[in-house]
Design a protein around this motif. Sequence first.
Motif, short mmCIF file in Angstrom:
data_model
loop_
_atom_site.label_atom_id
_atom_site.label_comp_id
_atom_site.label_asym_id
_atom_site.label_seq_id
_atom_site.Cartn_x
_atom_site.Cartn_y
_atom_site.Cartn_z
N GLY A 18 7.70 13.29 -9.72
CA GLY A 18 6.25 13.35 -9.77
C GLY A 18 5.77 14.64 -10.40
O GLY A 18 4.81 14.65 -11.18
N ALA A 19 6.46 15.74 -10.09
CA ALA A 19 6.10 17.04 -10.67
C ALA A 19 6.46 17.13 -12.14
O ALA A 19 5.90 17.95 -12.88
CB ALA A 19 6.81 18.16 -9.90
N VAL A 20 7.39 16.28 -12.58
CA VAL A 20 7.86 16.31 -13.96
C VAL A 20 7.16 15.29 -14.84
O VAL A 20 6.81 15.57 -15.99
CB VAL A 20 9.39 16.08 -14.00
CG1 VAL A 20 9.88 15.87 -15.42
CG2 VAL A 20 10.12 17.23 -13.34
N LEU A 21 6.91 14.08 -14.29
CA LEU A 21 6.40 12.98 -15.10
C LEU A 21 4.89 12.85 -15.10
O LEU A 21 4.33 12.20 -15.99
CB LEU A 21 7.00 11.66 -14.61
CG LEU A 21 8.53 11.52 -14.68
CD1 LEU A 21 8.96 10.17 -14.13
CD2 LEU A 21 9.02 11.71 -16.10
N LEU A 22 4.22 13.42 -14.09
CA LEU A 22 2.77 13.25 -13.97
C LEU A 22 2.04 14.58 -14.06
O LEU A 22 2.50 15.59 -13.52
CB LEU A 22 2.44 12.56 -12.64
CG LEU A 22 2.97 11.13 -12.48
CD1 LEU A 22 2.72 10.62 -11.07
CD2 LEU A 22 2.34 10.20 -13.50
N VAL A 23 0.90 14.56 -14.71
CA VAL A 23 0.08 15.76 -14.81
C VAL A 23 -0.75 15.91 -13.55
O VAL A 23 -0.91 14.96 -12.77
CB VAL A 23 -0.84 15.70 -16.05
CG1 VAL A 23 -0.02 15.60 -17.33
CG2 VAL A 23 -1.81 14.53 -15.95
N ALA A 28 2.39 12.16 -17.99
CA ALA A 28 1.24 11.27 -18.14
C ALA A 28 0.34 11.34 -16.92
O ALA A 28 0.68 11.95 -15.90
CB ALA A 28 1.72 9.83 -18.36
N GLN A 29 -0.81 10.71 -17.03
CA GLN A 29 -1.75 10.65 -15.91
C GLN A 29 -1.34 9.60 -14.89
O GLN A 29 -1.53 9.79 -13.68
CB GLN A 29 -3.15 10.32 -16.44
CG GLN A 29 -3.74 11.37 -17.37
CD GLN A 29 -4.97 10.84 -18.09
OE1 GLN A 29 -4.92 9.79 -18.74
NE2 GLN A 29 -6.08 11.56 -17.98
#
Length: 312
Positions: free
Chosen positions: A161-166, A202-203
């Motif tokens: 989550g910390a890597v894939l989502l802004v 991504a968002q």
Amino acid sequence: MISMRYHIVSLTAVFLALAVGVVLGSTAISGRLLSGLTDDNSALGEEVADLRAERTGLTAKLAEADRFAKSIGPLAVKGTLAERTVVLVTTADAEPGERDALAELLRASGATVTGEVQLTDSFTDPRKADQLRDLVARLQPAGTQLPTGADPGTRAGGLLGAVLLVNKDTGQPQSGPDEAAAALTGLASAGFVTVSPGLRAAQLAVVLTGGAVEGDSAGDRAAVVGRFATQLDRSGAGVVLAGGDGSAEGSGAVGVVRADTAATSVLSTVDNAGTAAGRVVVVLALREQLEGKSGRYGVGGNAESAAPGVVG
């Protein structure tokens, strides 16, 4: 005087008569029984033929409906996710064709697909749970915090989550490029994920899985995916967990999430992503996630409705 020989002959005659009577009686009964069974078999044969014809007709209707949904899908979602970014996370049992069709529909909605991360079989293997949990702790980017849940799915969801989502408030990456690359490389080198080239944060995210998980430890494997998707949702602006036929069952990731009220309060689920109509629902559910809402959609018995905004 009656001799012993006479008694023996008399008894033999009686038993012989009884035997003949039993044989004749059973033959008559068997004939009636066989006749009845033949009639029943004919009736069952006709019923099976009728059911097969009905199934063929229903299959044809479903195929026609799916073709219609596929043709109208891009129009139904046009502009829904305009100027939004979406990352795809797929499990090892997700069908490549369904993934590609979903990515195409996301682009038709105006979204930009920033890449894909595939979770391997090792990711959900209970025998490698400790290894995954320890690796996640070592790869956690500085300035981010692991969730309190001790299970590997939740922990991995916190890391990815910390890597894939802004950040949902600022729109900025939650980890630096070097830390993000190190985390993804570490997971990939250990055999837990594969990463598409040029992946960007991504968002929004879609976690696409298959149907009901089968084999040994099926429940544990499904739970890892369900908890991973739930934690991923808590890390960004919105996530939808989408599965194919059977995914809403107890041995499917969607079913695991729907059995947890805490998870369904944040994470949206779709149980028919293997169909064109279901993929439209995935896009609509992502839009609903942006509004802070969640729902259980599809055709499973534990779905609340077919799609967002549809009473059913």
